[in-house]
Design an enzyme around this catalytic site. Sequence first.
Site, short mmCIF file in Angstrom:
data_model
loop_
_atom_site.label_atom_id
_atom_site.label_comp_id
_atom_site.label_asym_id
_atom_site.label_seq_id
_atom_site.Cartn_x
_atom_site.Cartn_y
_atom_site.Cartn_z
N SER A 268 12.38 -31.07 0.93
CA SER A 268 13.34 -31.69 0.03
C SER A 268 14.57 -30.82 -0.12
O SER A 268 14.59 -29.66 0.29
CB SER A 268 12.70 -31.86 -1.35
OG SER A 268 12.53 -30.60 -1.96
N LYS A 269 15.58 -31.42 -0.70
CA LYS A 269 16.81 -30.71 -0.97
C LYS A 269 16.52 -29.46 -1.80
O LYS A 269 17.11 -28.41 -1.60
CB LYS A 269 17.76 -31.65 -1.72
CG LYS A 269 19.16 -31.16 -1.87
CD LYS A 269 20.03 -32.18 -2.57
CE LYS A 269 19.89 -32.07 -4.08
NZ LYS A 269 20.75 -33.02 -4.81
N ARG A 270 15.59 -29.60 -2.72
CA ARG A 270 15.25 -28.48 -3.59
C ARG A 270 14.66 -27.29 -2.82
O ARG A 270 14.90 -26.13 -3.16
CB ARG A 270 14.24 -28.91 -4.66
CG ARG A 270 14.84 -29.85 -5.69
CD ARG A 270 14.33 -29.60 -7.09
NE ARG A 270 14.88 -28.40 -7.70
CZ ARG A 270 16.15 -28.26 -8.08
NH1 ARG A 270 17.03 -29.21 -7.86
NH2 ARG A 270 16.55 -27.14 -8.66
N GLY A 272 15.49 -26.35 0.01
CA GLY A 272 16.64 -25.65 0.58
C GLY A 272 17.24 -24.68 -0.39
O GLY A 272 17.41 -23.50 -0.08
#
Length: 513
Positions: A268-270, A272
């Site tokens: 997920s973006k998180r 990253g």
Amino acid sequence: MSKKVRVRFAPSPTGGLHLGGMRTVLYNYLFAKKNGGDFVLRIEDTDQSRYVEGAEEYIFSCLKWAGLVPDESPIHGGSYGPYHQSERKELYRKYAEQLVKEGHAYYAFDTTEDLEKMRHAPMAIGVKTDHNPSPQYDHNIRMKMRNSLTLSSEEVNKLLTERTNHVIRIKMPEHETVTFIDIIRGEVSFDTSLVDDKVLLKADGMPTYHLAVVVDDYLMKISHVFRGEEWLSSAPVHVLLWKYLFGLNEMPQWAHLPLILGPNGKLSKRDGVKYGFPVFAMSWTDPKTAEVVEGFKEKGFLPEAFINFLALLGWNDGTEKEIFTKEELIEKFSIERVHSGGAKFDYEKAKWFNHEWIKKLNVESLKWKVIEVLKEKGITGIEDAVLEKVITLVKDRCTLLTDFYEQSFLFFKTPEKWDVDAVKPKWNEAKQLFFAELTRNYQLSNDWNAISLEKNFKEIIAMNEMKPGELLLPLRIMLVGGKFGPGVFDIAEVLGKEETLHRIKLALTQFSN
RNA sequence: GGCCCGUUCGUCUAAGGGCUAGGACACCACCCUUUCACGGUGGUGAUACGAGUUCGAAUCUCGUACGGGCUACCA
């Protein structure tokens, strides 16, 4: 016999394009090119509430950067447009109504409150229990809801002519087994009793994904559908829709791609931001919050490396080859060799690919990108010949394009500080004299290149019966300020006579007092 | 909870009945280099578990465990 290969990537313009999406693009693209087919890009913008400003332009930028340009799209045109689903709105109702007429779908007038009550209220109409925490709108409860199955036809007609809000739902058969062949998983089957009556046409007249994919894939003559594994569960709905609307013979072949995972499950973006690696192809700025998420491009990745590691995340050609150009990937790619298991993304390996590509690419292809990196740091106006020499000297030491700054600033900035501790303790009169002599020698040199500079250096050392090792380090520190950089004489060559002598002179004052 | 998919070194993977289970990243050691990288050599390290089929299973079947996905008028 077999129809022309046509594949599509169908993103919804809602934000950053992550690794999984880009890999789907890549596999579609490779498959199309390999088979002389078309790669079409269709925008799935049927949910206006999720529309995000700029997301569509952003998607095109990412594809362009990665070199995966579609043959047909809203901006590239094509003979199967329009390529925005929102512009195809009027098309879908006809199919939904055909399904209702044929008994495969029905009108449903339930309000959101009705649905909420059905699913979650204490006295739920659905069968919400500990064993069934999320009751579905399916054959078990559809006869308890307000729809054209439970209402009289007069009532339904009345509601319809009054333009009462309604949706059209598919009527899933009760005890059928839907089976289809997934190219990378083999036979997959589902019991239709366990699948809910998915909404096909929303109250606003827009189709849901389920109706739109089938209709558009048919109209756009799509031959193969490659999409993420998250779609596997709804595949039986799509298969049934194909069967009812266009016939199973017309149905494209399916391949559900394994997911790309992060350190703790789904990437997920998180992940990253938490672990410090990019997940988007290019940086994405949320237009509402102004939050910026850095992408692979901005992080310093080459598109060649990006598609290379993406391709290998779940696929290999059966040999031990790992570095592939795009052309090689097109030649070697086969969807059958894609893995069925999910792949955890390894940023270290991704960086390794980039390093390999920086080493592999020639100076010419790297040049303008390095100019960009240096410009970011305020270094501009470098002579072309110098830049080429610098790139040649440092490229093997750069993992990311941004490393070019750390590795080459020493050529463009005269040191202001020196690692005197590494030199001063062993500094003496003899060394002082040596550098005086070296300076005189270099001053007279009219053959300014690394080889003769080194030769002269060693000759002077020999004459004075000194050890090269004791003088090489001081020279390096004089030229660049510390223990880093490529070969000392290579540096001196690029610096040129004037700057080299200037730096020696400057540093000498630091060591001698 | 239900349904579906998956499971080989820490990670990406090869081997589609016969193998000392191969490669790559990362890690460690040594070599090269009297900067650091690059490069070279070597090393640590895996078939989730249990049955079955078979002369023989990582490979086929079943069960268990674990992981993931889906379970919206989102895609």
